[in-house]
Design an enzyme around this catalytic site. Structure first.
Site: not given
Ligand code: NAD
Length: 455
Positions: A133, A231, A265, A434
């Site tokens: 994102n 996060e 987020c 962070e």
């Molecule tokens: P996601 O959890 O699917 O993926 C995030 C990252 O994790 C990607 O790089 C993905 O390849 C990796 N990943 C996926 N499965 C994994 C596993 N089993 N082991 C290790 N790594 C793995 O999330 P997304 O779809 O990329 O992002 C959307 C989500 O992220 C939303 O729910 C959003 O709220 C959250 N988000 C939170 C913040 C924050 O700062 N709190 C910031 C941005 C996004």
């Protein structure tokens, strides 16, 4: 089956813009070996030299800011204005972290029988798992302070958005960062991400992404008592009290949940409005939503671009059938992953859209009776990332700021993320903080040394 390459699409056109080899477990193993060697020399280098190299990295990013911004527009569908801000944010994060290298002070603690000092030791190799994102800034949030504190970084960008991360690693080398110190491993989460989490040579994982995946990473990391910063998701409230400047609150509301097409987020997706001004607020909000310019991210007038992928579009659609009542803006037809700005009204407090993170340009409006009811509603979520409070009463602003359980609150504003201030979530929105003045400390281990004066 494991993919051998990742296809990168432009979400505004659905055209394939690049294919990138996907990192395997063996690639991660080899990267850890290189990073470990690089980190040992980096930690031993003079702090002034490390700071200078990071400042140079910031300058090289600045010189390539427009190129990085255009890459972010193409791979993530961000508006040009946002993408330019993001490239500048990477530069600023590097500069800010560079300023910390020479100020990473331990303490001297009064004790009997000797002298006691603390030393902030680097952790070693840090695994950064980033989401799609905000690919550039979120990667830099962890990478800049981790490097500044004397660590190496292995960065795994999201499958859909590896290009800016790869370019940043090239620019790091150009700036003089040692080979191996910052490596980018584009790959699938369950493959390259899991390999980082499981590798005993990786000291800490900084994960930004979904709460579901974050919980799995935390459980896996427990086996090695590996450090984690998480996060995760959010369902943040935007609380509008009757004594607020309603026109200002209504004018600011659209971009509080539509920025980055709601894939944020911190998006304020629960608009809580005091019942006595509910109708008036909706009257003000309706034209503001309908006038949002959705379209070509490269057009400077565009305020909102597409969603990241077809999968994300389907997810948002599944939450918001056309039959739900509310205010709807415009969105382009044709190729691209478009969804209109949407504010849902008249839903029960426990409707899926009102409690689950949709991660699209969708908010719900819910009425509340009084201050206590507003706080009850605001806290009726397992998340606790952000929130906004609109009121002219300073006492109420402070009471509500203390009572809402979230890590990042703003009064009469929707600001959440500034690199000077700490950022992170309460509850299931995450673990750790962070950014801010203590950002480097999160990438160190405190060592206590007692020196006897009695021997
Ligand atoms: P996601 O959890 O699917 O993926 C995030 C990252 O994790 C990607 O790089 C993905 O390849 C990796 N990943 C996926 N499965 C994994 C596993 N089993 N082991 C290790 N790594 C793995 O999330 P997304 O779809 O990329 O992002 C959307 C989500 O992220 C939303 O729910 C959003 O709220 C959250 N988000 C939170 C913040 C924050 O700062 N709190 C910031 C941005 C996004």
């Amino acid at each position: 089956m494991e993919r051998t390459e990742l296809q990168v699409l432009n979400p505004a056109t659905e055209e394939v813009i690049a294919t990138v080899p996907a990192a395997t477990t063996a690639d991660v193993d080899a990267a850890v070996v290189r990073a470990t060697a690089a980190q040992t020399s980096w930690a031993a280098a003079a702090p002034a030299d490390r700071a200078r190299i990071l400042r140079r990295f910031a300058a090289v990013v600045d010189a390539h800011a427009e190129e990085l911004a255009l890459l972010e527009v193409r791979e993530a569908g961000h508006t040009l204005g946002n993408a330019r801000w993001e490239a500048g944010n990477v530069r600023d994060l590097l500069d800010y972290a560079a300023g910390g290298v020479e100020r990473l002070n331990g303490r001297q603690i009064p004790v009997p029988g000797g002298l006691d000092i603390t030393i902030l030791e680097p952790l070693g190799v840090i695994g950064v798992i980033a989401p799609w994102n905000f690919p550039m800034p979120i990667a830099a949030w962890a990478t800049a302070p981790a490097l500044a504190a004397g660590n190496a970084v292995l960065l795994k960008p999201a499958e859909t958005t590896p290009l800016t991360a790869l370019r940043l690693a090239e620019l790091a080398l150009e700036a003089g960062l040692p080979e191996g110190l910052l490596q980018v491993l584009p790959g699938e989460g369950p493959v390259a991400g899991t390999a980082l989490v499981d590798h005993p040579g990786v000291a800490k994982i900084v994960f930004t992404g979904s709460t579901r995946v974050g919980k799995g990473i935390m459980a896996r990391a427990a086996d090695q008592v590996k450090r984690v910063t998480l996060e995760l998701g959010g369902k943040s409230p935007n609380i509008v009290f009757a004594d607020a400047d309603l026109a200002a609150a209504a004018a600011a509301t659209p971009m509080s949940f539509l920025d980055n097409s709601g894939q944020d987020c911190c998006a304020r997706t629960r608009i809580l409005v005091q019942r006595s001004v509910y109708d008036r607020f909706l009257e003000l909000l309706t034209p503001a939503i309908q006038e949002i310019v959705v379209g070509d991210p490269l057009d400077e007038r565009t305020q909102m671009g597409p969603l990241i992928s077809r999968a994300q579009l389907e997810r948002v659609r599944s939450y918001v059938p056309d039959t739900l009542p509310g205010i709807r803006g415009k969105a382009p037809e044709g190729p691209g992953f478009w969804f209109p700005p949407t504010v849902l009204t008249g839903l029960p407090e426990d409707a899926p859209c009102a409690v689950e993170e949709v991660f699209g340009p969708v908010a719900v409006v819910l009425p509340f009776e009084d201050e206590a009811d507003a706080i009850r509603l605001a806290n009726a979520t397992p998340y606790g990332l952000s929130g906004s409070i609109w009121t002219r009463d300073v006492g109420r602003a402070l009471r509500a700021s203390r009572a809402v359980r979230a890590g990042n609150l703003s009064v009469n504003s929707h600001s959440s993320v500034r690199y000077w201030t700490p950022f992170g979530g309460f509850g299931q929105s995450g673990l750790g903080r962070e950014l801010g003045p203590d950002a480097l400390t999160a990438f160190t281990e405190t060592k206590n040394v007692f020196i006897s004066t009695e021997a």
